[in-house]
Design a protein around this motif. Structure first.
Motif, PDB file in Angstrom:
ATOM      1  N   ASN A   1     131.267   5.862 -51.537  1.00  0.00           N
ATOM      2  CA  ASN A   1     132.546   5.215 -51.246  1.00  0.00           C
ATOM      3  C   ASN A   1     133.629   5.595 -52.257  1.00  0.00           C
ATOM      4  OD1 ASN A   1     131.740   3.853 -48.913  1.00  0.00           O
ATOM      5  ND2 ASN A   1     130.798   2.236 -50.130  1.00  0.00           N
ATOM      6  N   ARG A   2     133.381   6.671 -52.997  1.00  0.00           N
ATOM      7  CA  ARG A   2     134.357   7.163 -53.980  1.00  0.00           C
ATOM      8  C   ARG A   2     134.922   8.511 -53.536  1.00  0.00           C
ATOM      9  NH1 ARG A   2     130.291   7.104 -58.581  1.00  0.00           N
ATOM     10  NH2 ARG A   2     129.557   4.988 -58.425  1.00  0.00           N
ATOM     11  N   GLY A   3     136.098   8.797 -54.016  1.00  0.00           N
ATOM     12  CA  GLY A   3     136.683  10.122 -53.803  1.00  0.00           C
ATOM     13  C   GLY A   3     137.246  10.332 -52.412  1.00  0.00           C
ATOM     14  N   LYS A   4     137.582  11.579 -52.119  1.00  0.00           N
ATOM     15  CA  LYS A   4     138.236  11.936 -50.853  1.00  0.00           C
ATOM     16  C   LYS A   4     137.329  11.768 -49.644  1.00  0.00           C
ATOM     17  CE  LYS A   4     141.404  15.262 -52.938  1.00  0.00           C
ATOM     18  NZ  LYS A   4     142.661  14.591 -52.850  1.00  0.00           N
ATOM     19  N   LEU A   5     136.021  11.885 -49.820  1.00  0.00           N
ATOM     20  CA  LEU A   5     135.090  11.807 -48.691  1.00  0.00           C
ATOM     21  C   LEU A   5     134.441  10.427 -48.556  1.00  0.00           C
ATOM     22  CD1 LEU A   5     133.396  15.310 -49.083  1.00  0.00           C
ATOM     23  CD2 LEU A   5     135.262  14.657 -47.549  1.00  0.00           C
ATOM     24  N   LYS A   6     135.080   9.405 -49.140  1.00  0.00           N
ATOM     25  CA  LYS A   6     134.482   8.068 -49.104  1.00  0.00           C
ATOM     26  C   LYS A   6     134.285   7.575 -47.676  1.00  0.00           C
ATOM     27  CE  LYS A   6     138.908   6.181 -50.267  1.00  0.00           C
ATOM     28  NZ  LYS A   6     139.603   5.605 -51.382  1.00  0.00           N
ATOM     29  N   LYS A   7     133.253   6.764 -47.538  1.00  0.00           N
ATOM     30  CA  LYS A   7     132.887   6.227 -46.229  1.00  0.00           C
ATOM     31  C   LYS A   7     133.676   4.941 -45.912  1.00  0.00           C
ATOM     32  CE  LYS A   7     128.721   5.356 -43.552  1.00  0.00           C
ATOM     33  NZ  LYS A   7     127.273   5.262 -43.566  1.00  0.00           N
ATOM     34  N   TYR A   8     133.777   4.052 -46.904  1.00  0.00           N
ATOM     35  CA  TYR A   8     134.439   2.755 -46.702  1.00  0.00           C
ATOM     36  C   TYR A   8     135.458   2.479 -47.801  1.00  0.00           C
ATOM     37  CZ  TYR A   8     130.635   1.772 -43.457  1.00  0.00           C
ATOM     38  OH  TYR A   8     129.742   1.827 -42.426  1.00  0.00           O
ATOM     39  N   GLU A   9     136.496   1.724 -47.422  1.00  0.00           N
ATOM     40  CA  GLU A   9     137.470   1.183 -48.369  1.00  0.00           C
ATOM     41  C   GLU A   9     137.393  -0.336 -48.315  1.00  0.00           C
ATOM     42  OE1 GLU A   9     141.371   2.687 -47.550  1.00  0.00           O
ATOM     43  OE2 GLU A   9     140.903   4.648 -48.401  1.00  0.00           O
ATOM     44  N   LYS A  10     138.000  -0.987 -49.281  1.00  0.00           N
ATOM     45  CA  LYS A  10     138.072  -2.449 -49.406  1.00  0.00           C
ATOM     46  C   LYS A  10     136.780  -3.062 -49.953  1.00  0.00           C
ATOM     47  CE  LYS A  10     141.601  -3.169 -45.934  1.00  0.00           C
ATOM     48  NZ  LYS A  10     142.473  -4.288 -45.717  1.00  0.00           N
ATOM     49  N   VAL A  11     135.815  -2.242 -50.325  1.00  0.00           N
ATOM     50  CA  VAL A  11     134.553  -2.760 -50.863  1.00  0.00           C
ATOM     51  C   VAL A  11     134.803  -3.447 -52.209  1.00  0.00           C
ATOM     52  CG1 VAL A  11     132.239  -2.154 -51.677  1.00  0.00           C
ATOM     53  CG2 VAL A  11     133.175  -1.061 -49.614  1.00  0.00           C
ATOM     54  N   ALA A  12     135.490  -2.754 -53.114  1.00  0.00           N
ATOM     55  CA  ALA A  12     135.765  -3.336 -54.437  1.00  0.00           C
ATOM     56  C   ALA A  12     136.603  -4.602 -54.299  1.00  0.00           C
ATOM     57  CB  ALA A  12     136.464  -2.322 -55.341  1.00  0.00           C
ATOM     58  N   GLY A  13     137.626  -4.562 -53.442  1.00  0.00           N
ATOM     59  CA  GLY A  13     138.471  -5.733 -53.249  1.00  0.00           C
ATOM     60  C   GLY A  13     137.692  -6.940 -52.771  1.00  0.00           C
ATOM     61  N   CYS A  14     136.775  -6.712 -51.835  1.00  0.00           N
ATOM     62  CA  CYS A  14     135.948  -7.824 -51.330  1.00  0.00           C
ATOM     63  C   CYS A  14     135.072  -8.398 -52.438  1.00  0.00           C
ATOM     64  CB  CYS A  14     135.081  -7.360 -50.160  1.00  0.00           C
ATOM     65  SG  CYS A  14     136.010  -7.092 -48.627  1.00  0.00           S
ATOM     66  N   LEU A  15     134.461  -7.525 -53.234  1.00  0.00           N
ATOM     67  CA  LEU A  15     133.576  -8.005 -54.307  1.00  0.00           C
ATOM     68  C   LEU A  15     134.356  -8.731 -55.399  1.00  0.00           C
ATOM     69  CD1 LEU A  15     131.135  -4.976 -54.537  1.00  0.00           C
ATOM     70  CD2 LEU A  15     130.571  -7.286 -53.761  1.00  0.00           C
ATOM     71  N   ILE A  16     135.508  -8.201 -55.773  1.00  0.00           N
ATOM     72  CA  ILE A  16     136.316  -8.850 -56.805  1.00  0.00           C
ATOM     73  C   ILE A  16     136.842 -10.189 -56.289  1.00  0.00           C
ATOM     74  CG2 ILE A  16     138.426  -8.658 -58.196  1.00  0.00           C
ATOM     75  CD1 ILE A  16     137.813  -5.554 -58.242  1.00  0.00           C
ATOM     76  N   ALA A  17     137.289 -10.217 -55.038  1.00  0.00           N
ATOM     77  CA  ALA A  17     137.751 -11.482 -54.447  1.00  0.00           C
ATOM     78  C   ALA A  17     136.615 -12.504 -54.387  1.00  0.00           C
ATOM     79  CB  ALA A  17     138.322 -11.234 -53.052  1.00  0.00           C
ATOM     80  N   PHE A  18     135.404 -12.030 -54.095  1.00  0.00           N
ATOM     81  CA  PHE A  18     134.241 -12.917 -54.068  1.00  0.00           C
ATOM     82  C   PHE A  18     133.985 -13.489 -55.471  1.00  0.00           C
ATOM     83  CE2 PHE A  18     129.652 -13.754 -54.194  1.00  0.00           C
ATOM     84  CZ  PHE A  18     129.532 -14.603 -53.100  1.00  0.00           C
TER      85      PHE A  18
END
Length: 170
Positions: free
Chosen positions: A87-104
């Protein structure tokens, strides 16, 4: 907890879950799996609570991981947070993962913090290269409402926590 993350290839929101590693039996990621942190090792410490974010259609693949701690039993602290290497870099599969975890983690800070620390989430940004540390702090400030506190510590105040919870968890 049910969340939505963005599948990059078709720009669609997909259903995902943030789950306690104590409830779901999943192989926690570590450095040998290409992650920066050894969640498998750290999750064994009793003071830590470990959470994984997984997609509902692929529940055995960890998209991101969080370790939360209550320092001195009163202060909410995000000990580790990381998105999967895919989920990092130009070929990442998903976005918003970090935001969801930090919000949690922010949500946990409201639930578990005592009166003084309720809604405040503290964490340290430690990078080997000082320039990388400064860049990461800037990301936390602009994207996640964090304020620098001291040399390496950052905090997300209650107002910023509420914004993240509303953006990523509701």
């Amino acid at each position: 907890m049910k969340v939505k993350i963005l599948r990059v290839k078709d720009n669609l929101l997909v259903d995902a879950d943030i789950l306690s590693s104590k409830i779901v039996k999943i192989n926690l990621p570590s450095i040998v799996d290409g992650w920066r942190f050894n969640f498998k090792k750290h999750s064994k410490e009793s003071r830590f609570q470990t959470y994984v974010l997984v997609c509902e259609d692929s529940p055995s693949i960890v998209e991101g991981c969080l370790i939360f701690e209550m320092k001195d039993k009163i202060e909410p602290y995000m000990a580790f947070v990381e998105i999967a290497p895919h989920n990092r870099g130009k070929l990442k599969k998903y976005e918003k993962v970090a935001g969801c975890l930090i919000a949690f983690a922010c949500r946990l800070s409201f639930m578990k913090g005592d009166d003084t620390y309720r809604g405040w989430l503290a964490f340290d940004v430690l990078e080997e290269d000082k320039a990388d540390e400064i860049k990461l702090m800037a990301v936390y400030s602009t994207k996640y409402n964090a304020l620098k506190y001291g040399d390496t510590m950052m905090v997300i105040p209650p107002v910023g926590s509420e914004k993240l919870i509303n953006e990523f968890l509701n």
